[in-house]
Design a protein around this motif. Sequence first.
Motif, PDB file in Angstrom:
ATOM      1  N   MET A   1       6.467 -19.458  -4.554  1.00 22.22           N
ATOM      2  CA  MET A   1       6.668 -18.710  -5.773  1.00 22.22           C
ATOM      3  C   MET A   1       5.937 -17.370  -5.703  1.00 22.22           C
ATOM      4  SD  MET A   1       6.689 -19.937  -9.625  1.00 22.22           S
ATOM      5  CE  MET A   1       5.150 -19.761 -10.441  1.00 22.22           C
ATOM      6  N   ASN A   2       4.711 -17.345  -5.234  1.00 21.80           N
ATOM      7  CA  ASN A   2       4.006 -16.078  -5.091  1.00 21.80           C
ATOM      8  C   ASN A   2       4.694 -15.169  -4.097  1.00 21.80           C
ATOM      9  OD1 ASN A   2       2.023 -16.591  -6.948  1.00 21.80           O
ATOM     10  ND2 ASN A   2       0.583 -17.397  -5.459  1.00 21.80           N
ATOM     11  N   GLN A   3       5.246 -15.749  -3.044  1.00 17.12           N
ATOM     12  CA  GLN A   3       5.913 -14.933  -2.035  1.00 17.12           C
ATOM     13  C   GLN A   3       7.109 -14.201  -2.626  1.00 17.12           C
ATOM     14  OE1 GLN A   3       6.788 -17.747   1.031  1.00 17.12           O
ATOM     15  NE2 GLN A   3       4.757 -17.568   1.946  1.00 17.12           N
ATOM     16  N   GLU A   4       7.894 -14.872  -3.435  1.00 14.78           N
ATOM     17  CA  GLU A   4       9.048 -14.219  -4.061  1.00 14.78           C
ATOM     18  C   GLU A   4       8.601 -13.093  -4.976  1.00 14.78           C
ATOM     19  OE1 GLU A   4      11.517 -17.059  -6.041  1.00 14.78           O
ATOM     20  OE2 GLU A   4      11.346 -18.472  -4.376  1.00 14.78           O
ATOM     21  N   PHE A   5       7.544 -13.344  -5.749  1.00  8.07           N
ATOM     22  CA  PHE A   5       7.038 -12.326  -6.666  1.00  8.07           C
ATOM     23  C   PHE A   5       6.580 -11.083  -5.909  1.00  8.07           C
ATOM     24  CE2 PHE A   5       3.326 -10.370  -8.696  1.00  8.07           C
ATOM     25  CZ  PHE A   5       3.926  -9.899  -9.859  1.00  8.07           C
ATOM     26  N   TYR A   6       5.775 -11.278  -4.869  1.00  6.00           N
ATOM     27  CA  TYR A   6       5.254 -10.132  -4.129  1.00  6.00           C
ATOM     28  C   TYR A   6       6.340  -9.423  -3.324  1.00  6.00           C
ATOM     29  CZ  TYR A   6       0.504 -11.273  -5.475  1.00  6.00           C
ATOM     30  OH  TYR A   6      -0.629 -11.493  -6.193  1.00  6.00           O
ATOM     31  N   HIS A   7       7.341 -10.160  -2.878  1.00  6.78           N
ATOM     32  CA  HIS A   7       8.465  -9.520  -2.191  1.00  6.78           C
ATOM     33  C   HIS A   7       9.180  -8.573  -3.152  1.00  6.78           C
ATOM     34  CE1 HIS A   7      11.896  -9.143   0.548  1.00  6.78           C
ATOM     35  NE2 HIS A   7      12.630  -9.197  -0.542  1.00  6.78           N
ATOM     36  N   GLU A   8       9.485  -9.060  -4.342  1.00  8.93           N
ATOM     37  CA  GLU A   8      10.179  -8.218  -5.333  1.00  8.93           C
ATOM     38  C   GLU A   8       9.283  -7.091  -5.822  1.00  8.93           C
ATOM     39  OE1 GLU A   8      13.343  -8.382  -5.739  1.00  8.93           O
ATOM     40  OE2 GLU A   8      13.446 -10.169  -4.478  1.00  8.93           O
ATOM     41  N   LEU A   9       7.985  -7.342  -5.944  1.00 10.81           N
ATOM     42  CA  LEU A   9       7.055  -6.283  -6.320  1.00 10.81           C
ATOM     43  C   LEU A   9       7.039  -5.192  -5.253  1.00 10.81           C
ATOM     44  CD1 LEU A   9       4.915  -5.283  -8.328  1.00 10.81           C
ATOM     45  CD2 LEU A   9       3.223  -6.537  -6.967  1.00 10.81           C
ATOM     46  N   ASN A  35       9.061  -7.466   2.888  1.00 10.60           N
ATOM     47  CA  ASN A  35       8.445  -8.651   3.485  1.00 10.60           C
ATOM     48  C   ASN A  35       7.051  -8.331   4.011  1.00 10.60           C
ATOM     49  OD1 ASN A  35      10.385 -10.603   3.016  1.00 10.60           O
ATOM     50  ND2 ASN A  35      11.522 -10.075   4.858  1.00 10.60           N
ATOM     51  N   HIS A  36       6.895  -7.190   4.638  1.00 10.68           N
ATOM     52  CA  HIS A  36       5.588  -6.778   5.150  1.00 10.68           C
ATOM     53  C   HIS A  36       4.589  -6.643   4.001  1.00 10.68           C
ATOM     54  CE1 HIS A  36       3.044  -5.034   8.238  1.00 10.68           C
ATOM     55  NE2 HIS A  36       2.730  -4.076   7.400  1.00 10.68           N
ATOM     56  N   PHE A  37       5.011  -6.034   2.901  1.00 11.14           N
ATOM     57  CA  PHE A  37       4.158  -5.924   1.713  1.00 11.14           C
ATOM     58  C   PHE A  37       3.780  -7.308   1.203  1.00 11.14           C
ATOM     59  CE2 PHE A  37       3.596  -5.747  -2.868  1.00 11.14           C
ATOM     60  CZ  PHE A  37       2.685  -4.708  -3.018  1.00 11.14           C
ATOM     61  N   MET A  38       4.747  -8.214   1.162  1.00 10.16           N
ATOM     62  CA  MET A  38       4.506  -9.573   0.676  1.00 10.16           C
ATOM     63  C   MET A  38       3.475 -10.282   1.534  1.00 10.16           C
ATOM     64  SD  MET A  38       5.905 -13.100   1.353  1.00 10.16           S
ATOM     65  CE  MET A  38       7.128 -12.588   2.485  1.00 10.16           C
ATOM     66  N   TYR A  39       3.585 -10.154   2.855  1.00 14.46           N
ATOM     67  CA  TYR A  39       2.628 -10.813   3.740  1.00 14.46           C
ATOM     68  C   TYR A  39       1.213 -10.309   3.498  1.00 14.46           C
ATOM     69  CZ  TYR A  39       6.652 -12.564   6.325  1.00 14.46           C
ATOM     70  OH  TYR A  39       7.808 -13.186   6.671  1.00 14.46           O
TER      71      TYR A  39
END
Length: 48
Positions: A1-9, A35-39
Amino acid sequence: MNQEFYHELGHVVLHIGNQRQMTDSFRRYKESKANHFMYHACVPTFMI
């Protein structure tokens, strides 16, 4: 769930424009940047 949020952010923070008017290669580039931002955003603070 956090990964989806940060990907969209990452899309909101890093990108502008309409994806429907972009080439496929540029769209893939934007996805990889999100994706890089999310990681980076999902790294726990104790690991920094």
